[in-house]
Design a protein around this motif. Structure first.
Motif, PDB file in Angstrom:
ATOM      1  N   LYS A 187      -2.542   1.991  -8.473  1.00 39.15           N
ATOM      2  CA  LYS A 187      -2.022   2.553  -7.327  1.00 39.15           C
ATOM      3  C   LYS A 187      -1.409   4.032  -7.624  1.00 39.15           C
ATOM      4  O   LYS A 187      -0.563   4.014  -8.333  1.00 39.15           O
TER       5      LYS A 187
ATOM      6  N   TRP B 123      -6.076   4.192  -4.288  1.00 37.25           N
ATOM      7  CA  TRP B 123      -6.118   3.147  -5.435  1.00 37.25           C
ATOM      8  C   TRP B 123      -7.460   3.761  -6.342  1.00 37.25           C
ATOM      9  O   TRP B 123      -8.388   3.970  -5.711  1.00 37.25           O
TER      10      TRP B 123
ATOM     11  N   ILE C  98      -1.307   7.731  -0.316  1.00 43.69           N
ATOM     12  CA  ILE C  98      -1.571   6.635  -1.315  1.00 43.69           C
ATOM     13  C   ILE C  98      -2.961   6.238  -1.310  1.00 43.69           C
ATOM     14  O   ILE C  98      -3.763   5.927  -0.568  1.00 43.69           O
TER      15      ILE C  98
ATOM     16  N   PRO D 269      -7.499  -1.593  -2.701  1.00 43.67           N
ATOM     17  CA  PRO D 269      -7.845  -2.060  -4.327  1.00 43.67           C
ATOM     18  C   PRO D 269      -9.030  -3.148  -3.951  1.00 43.67           C
ATOM     19  O   PRO D 269      -8.994  -4.363  -4.381  1.00 43.67           O
TER      20      PRO D 269
ATOM     21  N   SER E 114       0.106  -1.580  -9.583  1.00 46.43           N
ATOM     22  CA  SER E 114      -1.153  -1.960  -9.958  1.00 46.43           C
ATOM     23  C   SER E 114      -1.408  -3.334  -9.369  1.00 46.43           C
ATOM     24  O   SER E 114      -0.442  -4.150  -9.174  1.00 46.43           O
TER      25      SER E 114
ATOM     26  N   LEU F  81       0.863  -1.143   0.122  1.00 46.97           N
ATOM     27  CA  LEU F  81      -0.083   0.068   0.081  1.00 46.97           C
ATOM     28  C   LEU F  81       0.736   1.521   0.023  1.00 46.97           C
ATOM     29  O   LEU F  81       0.219   2.189  -0.348  1.00 46.97           O
TER      30      LEU F  81
ATOM     31  N   GLU G  24       2.075   4.429  -8.854  1.00 39.43           N
ATOM     32  CA  GLU G  24       2.998   3.549  -7.787  1.00 39.43           C
ATOM     33  C   GLU G  24       2.844   2.088  -7.900  1.00 39.43           C
ATOM     34  O   GLU G  24       3.883   1.468  -7.402  1.00 39.43           O
TER      35      GLU G  24
END
Length: 348
Positions: free
Chosen positions: A329, A339, A337, A302, A323, A235, A321
């Protein structure tokens, strides 16, 4: 006059209708806890040989929720043992009055079974109570990542037996929510997240164990960014804040390797050049950007139908960042951070 005659005939027919069902409560708990899921079993005997089914209608059950539309049936000789799941929702609860009817070609009188008051216990738990009452609760996997400068987010998967797992709730956490759930009386499963203070070294909570008649404690160690514990992994993005320093160190090692080769004339030392140079090239790769459509939902995890913590007010170009299937991401402008669904990304 015709209406009176018809009503009289109906009442006479009802009085002489055969009683073919004998029903009683067979097993009921002596004590229940508010929030508990329990079972009650009816013992049914039919004097009729040929019939399709026995149907039940419930009434007058304050403080009680009937969870089954049809019972779990077991046949022992001439008797039916029909078991229903029920949940205590109030501090005072009563078993329902039941009207049992036989489904057959002819019409028969319904049999009525009166309910009775239940002995309900209300828990007085400590502040770390998870609001879970179960035969068993097991932690399957967990993950802790940084949420912001003051909080960490703990995501965990738990399974439970004989439990209303959707009732999970914690006190004294910054944020919390359910990401996914599989409901079943016998075996249920939940993916849940809590946002907690960064200073905590453990996230500890309790649940009431019905088999032990006591509280059980579950403790999750706060190990930030441990990617080995969950499928909802990674994450947090790769920290690029020290990439420049790392590149200088790698280049210095490569130069040192080149000098050693010049003096030693041993080409095995090429490894001191190739590996650092390769690492330098990896660090120099610019971060990819992804275009996010206006009005897109940014998810905490996600997961389909997961928690949305931001909606893009305009088209964004954000740092990509990573996927997973159906999700990308991204690093938001506030450095958090999130999604985004792949369908919410734009091609240009």
């Amino acid at each position: 006059m015709i209406k009176v005659l018809f009503l009289t005939l109906f009442l006479i027919t009802s009085l002489f209708a055969q009683k073919v069902l004998y029903v009683s409560y067979d097993t009921v708990p002596k004590r229940v806890i508010k929030g508990e899921i329990f079972t009650a079993t009816l013992k049914t005997l039919s004097t009729l040989k040929d019939f399709n089914d026995v149907e039940y209608t419930f009434s007058d059950h304050p403080g009680l929720k009937i969870l089954d539309e049809t019972p779990i049936r077991e046949e022992r000789g001439k008797f039916f043992y029909d078991t229903f799941h029920m949940q205590v929702t109030g501090s005072h609860a009563r078993l329902p009055d039941i009207e049992a009817s036989i489904v057959a070609s002819d019409e028969y009188n319904a049999t009525k079974v009166p309910g009775e008051e239940l002995n309900v216990i209300t828990l007085n738990p400590k502040k770390n109570f998870s609001n879970i009452i179960a035969n068993d609760l097991q932690l399957q996997e967990y993950k802790t990542t940084s949420y912001d400068n003051h909080h960490n987010i703990v995501v965990f998967v738990a399974t439970a037996k004989n439990c209303d797992i959707k009732a999970m709730h914690f006190n004294n956490v910054y944020k919390q929510g359910m990401e996914s759930v599989t409901e079943s009386y016998d075996d249920s499963k939940i993916t849940y997240f809590v946002v907690i203070d960064k200073r905590l070294e453990y996230f500890t909570f309790s649940y009431f164990n019905l088999l032990k008649n006591n509280y059980d404690q579950i403790s999750i160690p706060i190990i930030v960014d441990d990617d080995s514990v969950t499928t909802q992994s990674d994450l947090k993005p790769r920290d690029q804040s020290h990439d420049t320093i790392k590149m200088y160190i790698a280049l210095a090692i490569s130069i040192l390797g080149f000098i050693i080769i010049l003096f030693k004339q041993k080409y095995i030392y090429l490894i001191l050049i190739i590996i650092p140079l390769g690492y330098t090239l990896y660090l120099s790769i610019p971060a990819k950007e992804v275009c996010i459509k206006k009005g897109s939902s940014i998810y905490l995890l996600p997961v389909e139908n997961g928690t949305v913590f931001e909606t893009t007010p305009k088209e964004y170009h954000l740092t990509k960042e990573g996927s997973v299937e159906n999700f990308t991401k991204v690093k938001l402008q506030n450095q958090k951070i999130g999604w985004v669904k792949n369908e919410d990304t734009c091609s240009h």
